[in-house]
Design an enzyme around this catalytic site. Structure first.
Site, PDB file in Angstrom:
ATOM      1  N   HIS A  97       5.138  -5.569  -7.986  1.00  6.51           N
ATOM      2  CA  HIS A  97       5.565  -6.216  -9.222  1.00  6.51           C
ATOM      3  C   HIS A  97       5.684  -5.219 -10.360  1.00  6.51           C
ATOM      4  O   HIS A  97       6.561  -5.340 -11.212  1.00  6.51           O
ATOM      5  CB  HIS A  97       4.578  -7.329  -9.599  1.00  6.51           C
ATOM      6  CG  HIS A  97       4.806  -8.604  -8.854  1.00  6.51           C
ATOM      7  ND1 HIS A  97       5.104  -9.790  -9.476  1.00  6.51           N
ATOM      8  CD2 HIS A  97       4.786  -8.885  -7.533  1.00  6.51           C
ATOM      9  CE1 HIS A  97       5.265 -10.751  -8.580  1.00  6.51           C
ATOM     10  NE2 HIS A  97       5.071 -10.218  -7.386  1.00  6.51           N
ATOM     11  N   VAL A 110       9.851  -3.894 -12.333  1.00  9.49           N
ATOM     12  CA  VAL A 110      10.150  -4.267 -13.714  1.00  9.49           C
ATOM     13  C   VAL A 110       9.828  -3.059 -14.572  1.00  9.49           C
ATOM     14  O   VAL A 110       8.666  -2.690 -14.733  1.00  9.49           O
ATOM     15  CB  VAL A 110       9.320  -5.488 -14.188  1.00  9.49           C
ATOM     16  CG1 VAL A 110       9.646  -5.797 -15.648  1.00  9.49           C
ATOM     17  CG2 VAL A 110       9.610  -6.703 -13.316  1.00  9.49           C
ATOM     18  N   GLY A 147      10.072  -0.033 -13.854  1.00  9.54           N
ATOM     19  CA  GLY A 147       9.565   1.103 -13.101  1.00  9.54           C
ATOM     20  C   GLY A 147       8.061   1.092 -12.947  1.00  9.54           C
ATOM     21  O   GLY A 147       7.359   0.232 -13.490  1.00  9.54           O
ATOM     22  N   ASP A 195       5.124   1.955 -14.084  1.00  7.98           N
ATOM     23  CA  ASP A 195       4.504   2.484 -15.305  1.00  7.98           C
ATOM     24  C   ASP A 195       3.263   1.714 -15.734  1.00  7.98           C
ATOM     25  O   ASP A 195       2.786   1.875 -16.856  1.00  7.98           O
ATOM     26  CB  ASP A 195       5.516   2.499 -16.453  1.00  7.98           C
ATOM     27  CG  ASP A 195       5.968   1.105 -16.886  1.00  7.98           C
ATOM     28  OD1 ASP A 195       5.616   0.120 -16.186  1.00  7.98           O
ATOM     29  OD2 ASP A 195       6.660   1.007 -17.915  1.00  7.98           O
ATOM     30  N   SER A 233       2.985  -1.317 -16.508  1.00  7.82           N
ATOM     31  CA  SER A 233       3.229  -2.335 -17.541  1.00  7.82           C
ATOM     32  C   SER A 233       2.761  -3.720 -17.115  1.00  7.82           C
ATOM     33  O   SER A 233       2.435  -4.563 -17.954  1.00  7.82           O
ATOM     34  CB  SER A 233       4.718  -2.368 -17.913  1.00  7.82           C
ATOM     35  OG  SER A 233       5.514  -2.587 -16.767  1.00  7.82           O
ATOM     36  N   HIS A 285       4.906  -9.216   2.446  1.00 10.62           N
ATOM     37  CA  HIS A 285       3.875 -10.185   2.912  1.00 10.62           C
ATOM     38  C   HIS A 285       3.296  -9.841   4.312  1.00 10.62           C
ATOM     39  O   HIS A 285       2.980 -10.741   5.022  1.00 10.62           O
ATOM     40  CB  HIS A 285       4.418 -11.579   3.111  1.00 10.62           C
ATOM     41  CG  HIS A 285       5.397 -12.055   2.180  1.00 10.62           C
ATOM     42  ND1 HIS A 285       5.163 -12.281   0.839  1.00 10.62           N
ATOM     43  CD2 HIS A 285       6.673 -12.360   2.397  1.00 10.62           C
ATOM     44  CE1 HIS A 285       6.235 -12.730   0.284  1.00 10.62           C
ATOM     45  NE2 HIS A 285       7.166 -12.795   1.211  1.00 10.62           N
ATOM     46  N   SER A 315      -1.743 -12.787  12.240  1.00  9.63           N
ATOM     47  CA  SER A 315      -2.739 -11.789  11.795  1.00  9.63           C
ATOM     48  C   SER A 315      -2.658 -11.603  10.299  1.00  9.63           C
ATOM     49  O   SER A 315      -2.391 -10.517   9.814  1.00  9.63           O
ATOM     50  CB  SER A 315      -2.513 -10.453  12.509  1.00  9.63           C
ATOM     51  OG  SER A 315      -1.218  -9.966  12.260  1.00  9.63           O
ATOM     52  N   ASP A 357       0.207  -5.216  10.002  1.00 13.37           N
ATOM     53  CA  ASP A 357       0.780  -4.876  11.299  1.00 13.37           C
ATOM     54  C   ASP A 357       2.204  -5.405  11.388  1.00 13.37           C
ATOM     55  O   ASP A 357       2.786  -5.840  10.401  1.00 13.37           O
ATOM     56  CB  ASP A 357      -0.078  -5.432  12.440  1.00 13.37           C
ATOM     57  CG  ASP A 357      -0.323  -6.927  12.318  1.00 13.37           C
ATOM     58  OD1 ASP A 357       0.561  -7.624  11.770  1.00 13.37           O
ATOM     59  OD2 ASP A 357      -1.378  -7.390  12.788  1.00 13.37           O
TER      60      ASP A 357
END
Length: 303
Positions: free
Chosen positions: A76, A80, A82, A84, A86, A166, A221, A226
């Site tokens: 995340h 947004v 880069g 950094d 934020s 995920h 799992s 994996d």
């Protein structure tokens, strides 16, 4: 090949498996490694990486589910403005308060590491670097690969909710129940879900049930890092629609097939290797180095 804009949209949903597939397939993006290098803090703060690792290990010992939280937090952040840091800034109008960022977690781990680093090396290690290191360590602790993280990022000063990423993790029933009961607005289920898996999902998320109930994104799992995610997608067992759509697109289907082998062996090693390369590449997206940005004293607010 999907574009960078599409990746930002996917990132906002927290779809780490999809990001793994897409990032691994990048040929070019707005990646600027600038002055990042391995061992950036070797002289200025020699114990920096060990301190971050210790903070992540401590949190992981108490709650292993913090691992996907930290990985998602890093995604995340990078998609947004880069990589950094934020996303770490708090406030009613900051990125972390945006609707698409609700549910992201791991802030307390970053804060703990930062507090220890400020005590040891004040004003040296950026929050953006702490987050990149913590993401690496969380994957490693989840039986995934490890890699050398180029460091030297500086922290951004701006965080806006209006701009507000995920194989390991969870989602809530409210985000996928439409696939089970009203996919076509006529009361039918998503036909791409295998029948056996559909029954399982309907048991986990009954009609008009608790939409906030959490379910694992990885059927077999969910606590490990994996390749089983790809096997699930191939078999029609993707929990989220966007995950299952990987099998519908010719470009992403090839990636799924590459990693959906029946043994860990070659497929697992290949996945680990390519994932590590992809993470290094992604963590260099629009980074601030040199005189840009700042080194925050506290990760939740600009200096």
């Amino acid at each position: 090949m999907l574009c960078f804009t599409s990746m930002k949209m996917v990132s906002s949903l927290g779809l780490v498996p999809l990001m793994i597939a897409l990032v691994a397939s990048w040929s070019s993006t707005a990646v600027v490694h600038g002055q990042l290098k391995n061992g950036f803090y070797s002289s200025s703060c020699p114990k920096a990486e060990a301190i971050v690792r210790s903070a992540v290990e401590s949190a992981f010992k108490d709650d292993p589910s913090i691992a996907p939280g930290l990985l998602r937090l890093h995604f995340h952040d990078c998609f947004v403005q880069g990589c950094d840091g934020s996303v770490l800034i708090s406030g009613s109008n900051a990125e972390r308060s945006a609707p698409q960022n609700l549910g992201i977690r791991g802030f307390e781990v970053i804060d703990a590491a930062k507090a220890q680093l400020e005590a040891s090396c004040p004003g040296v290690v950026s929050c953006a670097d702490i987050l990149a290191l913590a993401a690496r360590d969380s994957v490693d602790l989840s039986n995934g690969p490890s890699w050398a993280v180029p460091t030297g990022r500086r922290d951004g000063r701006v965080s806006s909710a209006s701009q507000g990423a995920h194989t390991i993790g969870q989602t809530e029933c409210r985000f996928m129940s439409y696939r089970l009961y009203n996919f076509t607005a006529t009361g039918n289920a998503d036909p791409t879900i295998s029948q056996s898996f559909l029954a399982q999902l309907q048991t986990l998320c009954p009609r008009n049930g608790n939409g906030l109930k959490k379910i694992p994104l990885d059927r077999d799992s969910h606590g490990n890092f994996d390749t089983s995610f790809f096997k699930n997608v191939k078999a029609g067992n993707g929990v989220l629609e966007s995950d299952q759509r990987l099998w519908d697109d010719a470009n992403t289907r090839r990636i799924v097939e590459n990693y959906a082998g029946t043994i860990r062996g070659l497929f697992g090693f290949r996945f680990d290797f390519e994932f590590s390369k992809a993470m290094i590449k992604m963590s260099g997206v629009e980074v601030k180095t040199g005189r840009d940005g700042e080194i925050r004293k506290v990760c939740s607010r600009a200096n």
